[in-house]
Design an enzyme around this catalytic site. Sequence first.
Site, PDB file in Angstrom:
ATOM      1  N   CYS A  98      68.793  52.879  60.796  1.00 24.33           N
ATOM      2  CA  CYS A  98      67.893  52.272  61.780  1.00 24.33           C
ATOM      3  C   CYS A  98      68.255  52.597  63.220  1.00 24.33           C
ATOM      4  O   CYS A  98      67.517  53.315  63.895  1.00 24.33           O
ATOM      5  CB  CYS A  98      67.861  50.755  61.583  1.00 24.33           C
ATOM      6  N   GLY A 103      82.183  44.800  69.939  1.00 25.70           N
ATOM      7  CA  GLY A 103      83.345  45.305  69.236  1.00 25.70           C
ATOM      8  C   GLY A 103      83.449  46.802  69.411  1.00 25.70           C
ATOM      9  O   GLY A 103      82.670  47.572  68.829  1.00 25.70           O
ATOM     10  N   ASN A 148      66.495  46.925  68.566  1.00 24.37           N
ATOM     11  CA  ASN A 148      67.493  47.911  68.171  1.00 24.37           C
ATOM     12  C   ASN A 148      68.047  48.660  69.372  1.00 24.37           C
ATOM     13  O   ASN A 148      69.241  48.982  69.422  1.00 24.37           O
ATOM     14  CB  ASN A 148      66.906  48.885  67.156  1.00 24.37           C
ATOM     15  N   PHE A 166      78.472  41.930  69.063  1.00 21.76           N
ATOM     16  CA  PHE A 166      78.161  43.349  69.297  1.00 21.76           C
ATOM     17  C   PHE A 166      78.952  43.937  70.454  1.00 21.76           C
ATOM     18  O   PHE A 166      78.573  44.952  71.021  1.00 21.76           O
ATOM     19  CB  PHE A 166      76.656  43.571  69.496  1.00 21.76           C
ATOM     20  N   GLU A 170      71.557  44.979  57.060  1.00 20.28           N
ATOM     21  CA  GLU A 170      72.099  45.387  55.768  1.00 20.28           C
ATOM     22  C   GLU A 170      73.332  44.542  55.466  1.00 20.28           C
ATOM     23  O   GLU A 170      74.178  44.312  56.320  1.00 20.28           O
ATOM     24  CB  GLU A 170      72.446  46.876  55.775  1.00 20.28           C
ATOM     25  N   LYS A 188      60.611  45.438  67.445  1.00 21.42           N
ATOM     26  CA  LYS A 188      61.689  45.964  66.604  1.00 21.42           C
ATOM     27  C   LYS A 188      62.484  47.045  67.318  1.00 21.42           C
ATOM     28  O   LYS A 188      63.716  47.020  67.348  1.00 21.42           O
ATOM     29  CB  LYS A 188      61.103  46.514  65.296  1.00 21.42           C
TER      30      LYS A 188
END
Length: 438
Positions: free
Chosen positions: A265, A256, A213, A254, A152, A209
């Site tokens: 999602c 942080g 994730n 990633f 997004e 997918k």
Amino acid sequence: MKISVIGCGYLGAVHAASMAELGHEVIGIDVDPAKVGALSEGRAPFFEPGLPEILVAGVQSGRLRFSTDIADAAGAAVHFVAVGTPQRAGSYAADLRFVDAAIDGLLPHLADGDLVAGKSTVPVGTAARIAERIAGSGTGAMLAWNPEFLREGFAVKDTITPDRLVYGLPPESEAAERARELLDEVYATALAAGTPLVTTDYATAELVKVSANAFLATKISFINAMAEIAEVTGADVTQLADAIGFDARIGRRFLGAGAGFGGGCLPKDIRAFTARAEELGRGESVAFLKEVDAINLRRRQRVVDLAVEALDGQPYGKRVAVLGLAFKPFSDDIRDSPALDVAVRLKGLGAEVVATDPEAIANSRRIHPQLDYVEDVSDALEGADLVVLVTEWNEYRHMDPAFAGARVKRKVVIDGRNCLDAVGWRADGWEYHGLGRP
């Protein structure tokens, strides 16, 4: 090439407009007349950078149309199924009603040689079940699974110039060859640019997918777990992340630490993955994802706890400026948003919460009208006893501490994303609190 896109929510609207931008003739189908009306007029029903421009261009060119009648999908060579798979009420499992309804609606309008291409994120095994239904329909259509990897805020770019393409193809060689030819035609521009392509079976394509994730969620929760340790030892999690991020096997992205992940999602996908693994008798294989989820949810409460501590244990009646409502910047998406959750929890403790966000106020107000919302960050800061930053929009992360300090009542800030310059804010007289930072 004539394409239909079934479901014009976030994924479907972006996919339909992007396919038209690539030169295809696209018909988008959705059951919501208001959404179809807006899209037909070139108006995006949600905020996504770059979407309004290609939406208007597609509609004006005549290459892009929208309809509530699934019969209008007839004649398309490829039918993309892009409907939502939300978390089932009272369960971790995915709700597949919309996927099944889309297939039911499509079947009477499929022709010999048509390709149904699934893009929805589904539990592994779903594609094989749908393929059997299509084969049993006698239409001569085929199924492929073509997962999406949209971020997004960057969805248009990720659709038009993806970092990889995955085709889950039928087991029969002739059908697989035909399905690949059709998808190659759809994605001809990206393939010509050298985009990596993985052709595989249904199950692998479905797992790609959810595995991606799950991995990202795990990486985020790992560094947040390290933040929990840092908070009781005096270590600095941001420096820790920098140090381990130099290891090429790990990488800095990633890592942080902050208020955790949200959106439509990652949270529901890792929960659905856990539920499906348990159905398959392999729940122990991904049992760690439950702790990933738990760590993530704990970080929201940690922000609230820091806020209460910063208010000397007395949040009631104190004015708190909450900067950010969307689950991430460059989006108006508030689904499972840590930022909105923090704002609501503080309000529940009696604080006078004044929240702002560049794009997500309207969506937030519909769900949580009890909060006070202001458009201008200056109005949010005015007279605040505490500032809580929970979505790292550029206008917040680069905000001048002197600008903010001139407006607040007390110069106390909680950096829920560890994105502010702590040294600079402290030098300006602010009491700065980060997550996992001394």
